[in-house]
Design a protein around this motif. Sequence first.
Motif, PDB file in Angstrom:
ATOM      1  N   TYR A  17       0.838  -1.204   0.000  1.00  0.00           N
ATOM      2  CA  TYR A  17       0.000   0.000   0.000  1.00  0.00           C
ATOM      3  C   TYR A  17       0.877   1.259   0.000  1.00  0.00           C
ATOM      4  CZ  TYR A  17      -2.681   3.790   2.139  1.00  0.00           C
ATOM      5  OH  TYR A  17      -3.238   5.012   2.427  1.00  0.00           O
ATOM      6  N   LYS A  18       1.949   1.301   0.801  1.00  0.00           N
ATOM      7  CA  LYS A  18       2.807   2.486   0.851  1.00  0.00           C
ATOM      8  C   LYS A  18       3.568   2.668  -0.461  1.00  0.00           C
ATOM      9  CE  LYS A  18       5.235   1.711   4.538  1.00  0.00           C
ATOM     10  NZ  LYS A  18       6.203   1.951   5.627  1.00  0.00           N
ATOM     11  N   SER A  66       4.152   5.749  -5.455  1.00  0.00           N
ATOM     12  CA  SER A  66       4.202   5.833  -6.915  1.00  0.00           C
ATOM     13  C   SER A  66       3.172   6.816  -7.448  1.00  0.00           C
ATOM     14  CB  SER A  66       3.986   4.442  -7.518  1.00  0.00           C
ATOM     15  OG  SER A  66       4.975   3.548  -7.086  1.00  0.00           O
ATOM     16  N   LEU A  67       1.979   6.797  -6.875  1.00  0.00           N
ATOM     17  CA  LEU A  67       0.946   7.722  -7.338  1.00  0.00           C
ATOM     18  C   LEU A  67       1.319   9.167  -7.020  1.00  0.00           C
ATOM     19  CD1 LEU A  67      -2.301   5.766  -6.263  1.00  0.00           C
ATOM     20  CD2 LEU A  67      -1.394   6.107  -8.564  1.00  0.00           C
ATOM     21  N   SER A  68       1.923   9.389  -5.878  1.00  0.00           N
ATOM     22  CA  SER A  68       2.304  10.773  -5.539  1.00  0.00           C
ATOM     23  C   SER A  68       3.400  11.277  -6.460  1.00  0.00           C
ATOM     24  CB  SER A  68       2.768  10.835  -4.090  1.00  0.00           C
ATOM     25  OG  SER A  68       3.911  10.017  -3.874  1.00  0.00           O
TER      26      SER A  68
END
Length: 445
Positions: A435-436, A441-443
Amino acid sequence: MSGAFYGSLAASASVFVAILTALLVNNYVQIKSDRRQVKNELDRIEEDLKGLRDRQDDYQGTVDNLVEKREVDYREKAKKQVNEFIDNEIPSEYSKPIENLSVDELYQDLIDYHDYDSAEELEDSPINLHHRELLEEQIDDIEDQILNEIVPAFASKYEGKGWDPESDPDHTSLVEKLAEMENEEDGNDEEENEGEGQTENDESDIVVEADFERNVLEQDEFIEKYKEEYGLDRLVDKTRELLEEQYDKVIDKNPHLDLSPSATTGSGAFGTGPFGSIQQSVLEAAMAADRAGVLNEPMISDIDYSATNTVLGLSVQEQQKLEKAQENLQDKENEIQVLEERKSRLEREKERLHPEELVGTLAANVVTIILSVVIPVFAYLLFVTNTAIPVPNWLWIISHPEVNVFFCWLFGLFVVFESIHARMNDREPRAYNLYKQGRSSLSQN
């Protein structure tokens, strides 16, 4: 049949997840509460320590001032006793070389000189060895006094032994003149006493040769004799320098230069007659008294410092004040030590309280709720309402709702159990780690 199956899956998972969630939330809240309490306790201890350290500094300042006043008097007394010992015992009582001299020996001799049995009796100060410190400070002067006593005395035994008459131009000229005068006298009386004159000349020559044909003591030989005299393997620099100086002044000099009329007849600075004789007698008596140590004796021996200084160090009131300050200082130091130990223990306890470590398990529990409870309940609602969700033919593996719901339920339980196992082994749950990584990656994108 399908409705009952979905319901049983949701019910079984919901009970387990509910218990686990309650336990995790309770632990999370308890850890945060304990950590907050420990932090508040640490802040309070830090304030108490600050106040105690301020009072400790005040007491320490009082103790330091009184101890400094006391030590000044004790050191002054020690200085007088050490100076008395040096004036009366050094160098007369030390006839050995400084290479064999030590501060320990001098300190023990100082104790014996003042009729004490131990250093504790000699030293007034309970914290400093003032007498020993003063001896260490004056050891160079003591060594110089001893050297100036034993080296000249040793050199006097070899006075003139290093003088070479052949290398002395003045002495050579004198011998030549004496020879010329002898030749002139012999020439005038050559006819009458030729044989007797020849005999006398031969005897004179023999005397002169006997006077000057001798072994010359070299400087290195003189130094070696000093080492042999005292059984030394090596010499310190100051000893060697003084030996070299004494060699030049005493050993390597013409001994005949001291044979002056004043020295042989007894006349000189004191003159002749009765008054000169009286002065000479007075001088000899003074020199004898000095050698006996009479003139070096102090006018007042065995000084009683308790009589000359009724308050040596501190007065009664100051001593009481010092004892009270030392007692208070010790109390504050004990309190500070207790608080510092408690502070260290609380800091270690605080390091073990990390509520954020339960976040991964809580996140895994949420995933389990969704997969093992929400999806079975949603499938049950679809079955009750007779609603079907079309699935493409290529996804035939999930075309059976009962199988799909069971796999979701099972995967949800696997996620939460893996998270619990990770916490038991002090590692981060894999689901929370994924999850982290995805969030990071999305940030970045």
